[in-house]
Design a protein around this motif. Structure first.
Motif, mmCIF file in Angstrom:
data_model
loop_
_atom_site.group_PDB
_atom_site.id
_atom_site.type_symbol
_atom_site.label_atom_id
_atom_site.label_comp_id
_atom_site.label_asym_id
_atom_site.label_seq_id
_atom_site.Cartn_x
_atom_site.Cartn_y
_atom_site.Cartn_z
ATOM 1 N N THR A 16 -102.257 -55.919 -20.639
ATOM 2 C CA THR A 16 -102.031 -56.227 -22.056
ATOM 3 C C THR A 16 -103.195 -55.716 -22.902
ATOM 4 O O THR A 16 -102.988 -55.115 -23.960
ATOM 5 N N ALA A 17 -104.418 -55.951 -22.435
ATOM 6 C CA ALA A 17 -105.597 -55.446 -23.163
ATOM 7 C C ALA A 17 -105.546 -53.919 -23.276
ATOM 8 O O ALA A 17 -105.839 -53.356 -24.337
ATOM 9 N N TRP A 18 -105.158 -53.265 -22.198
ATOM 10 C CA TRP A 18 -105.028 -51.801 -22.199
ATOM 11 C C TRP A 18 -103.988 -51.353 -23.225
ATOM 12 O O TRP A 18 -104.200 -50.412 -23.984
ATOM 13 N N ARG A 19 -102.847 -52.061 -23.253
ATOM 14 C CA ARG A 19 -101.796 -51.719 -24.213
ATOM 15 C C ARG A 19 -102.302 -51.908 -25.643
ATOM 16 O O ARG A 19 -102.068 -51.072 -26.506
ATOM 17 N N GLY A 24 -104.145 -49.225 -30.653
ATOM 18 C CA GLY A 24 -105.133 -49.245 -31.729
ATOM 19 C C GLY A 24 -105.426 -50.636 -32.270
ATOM 20 O O GLY A 24 -106.007 -50.772 -33.346
ATOM 21 N N ASN A 25 -105.052 -51.676 -31.524
ATOM 22 C CA ASN A 25 -105.285 -53.046 -31.977
ATOM 23 C C ASN A 25 -106.683 -53.549 -31.651
ATOM 24 O O ASN A 25 -107.087 -54.603 -32.132
ATOM 25 N N ILE A 38 -115.330 -52.539 -25.766
ATOM 26 C CA ILE A 38 -114.881 -53.187 -26.998
ATOM 27 C C ILE A 38 -116.132 -53.604 -27.755
ATOM 28 O O ILE A 38 -117.008 -54.270 -27.196
ATOM 29 N N THR A 39 -116.224 -53.214 -29.028
ATOM 30 C CA THR A 39 -117.423 -53.525 -29.810
ATOM 31 C C THR A 39 -117.488 -55.009 -30.139
ATOM 32 O O THR A 39 -116.467 -55.654 -30.350
ATOM 33 N N SER A 40 -118.694 -55.515 -30.199
ATOM 34 C CA SER A 40 -118.889 -56.965 -30.358
ATOM 35 C C SER A 40 -118.325 -57.493 -31.668
ATOM 36 O O SER A 40 -117.805 -58.602 -31.711
ATOM 37 N N GLU A 41 -118.393 -56.710 -32.754
ATOM 38 C CA GLU A 41 -117.853 -57.212 -34.025
ATOM 39 C C GLU A 41 -116.331 -57.351 -33.983
ATOM 40 O O GLU A 41 -115.745 -58.139 -34.709
ATOM 41 N N ALA A 42 -115.692 -56.596 -33.106
ATOM 42 C CA ALA A 42 -114.233 -56.660 -33.021
ATOM 43 C C ALA A 42 -113.759 -57.772 -32.091
ATOM 44 O O ALA A 42 -112.616 -58.185 -32.159
#
Length: 193
Positions: A16-19, A24-25, A38-42
């Motif tokens: 799911t994370a890959w999808r 682009g989510n 995954i960037t920390s602010e996101a």
């Protein structure tokens, strides 16, 4: 944070994370090795994904079509009250024992929602709902059953009646099929003489 760590923290499967990453989510970047960061602010923004609902309403026969509309409306009201975004409302006429329902098959593989809402467990399927829940969980989705049956005895009786009806219809279908075959053979014999 690696995508796999993000998935664990978010309580979702890696798939799911890959999808979400491919759609682009999620915000981040990919290293030359292929590792996704995954960037920390996101992270905080994305740990609470939107609750997007697909509503599934089903009745057994066309005679219950009015009930189908009311069922769908009740589920829509429920989803709104829970604060879900409604992606789609799917209405289907067919037996809960039938394992070849086209509308259900389409929504099971549809990636555009994360909660499948049904009114009663038997609206999803008479048997095997646990397998459907396992499949959807693997896809990062969950099944939400609005009205859980309190009386297991009634539920068992309904399942028994559904089974008897199913097998009776199969037997009658076999009889008709046998009669048609016998009729074809008789016609072939009469034309062959």
């Amino acid at each position: 944070m690696k995508l796999s760590d993000y998935a664990k923290k978010a309580g979702i499967s890696y798939r799911t994370a890959w999808r979400w990453w491919k759609q682009g989510n999620l915000t981040g970047y990919q290293l030359p090795s292929g590792t996704i960061i995954i960037t920390s602010e996101a992270i905080e923004d994305n740990l609470k994904p939107d609750l997007i609902a697909c509503i599934y309403a089903r009745v057994s026969s066309a005679q219950n079509k009015d009930n189908l509309e009311r069922q769908a409306e009740r589920l829509k009201d429920y989803a709104i009250a829970r604060g879900y975004k409604i992606y789609k409302i799917v209405k289907e006429i067919g037996s809960g024992i039938n394992d070849n329902r086209k509308q259900l098959a389409k929504i099971l593989v549809d990636p555009n929602y994360n909660i499948l809402i049904v009114e009663h467990k038997d609206r999803l399927a008479r048997f095997g709902t646990n397998y459907i829940e396992i499949l959807l969980k693997e896809l990062g989705k969950k099944v939400e059953i609005v009205n859980q049956s309190e009386d297991k005895k009634d539920e068992l009786m309904e399942d028994l009646i559904a089974l008897i009806n199913y097998f009776c219809s199969q037997i009658y279908g076999l009889r008709r099929s046998k009669q048609k075959t016998e009729k074809i053979i008789a016609e072939l014999k009469s034309h062959g003489q």
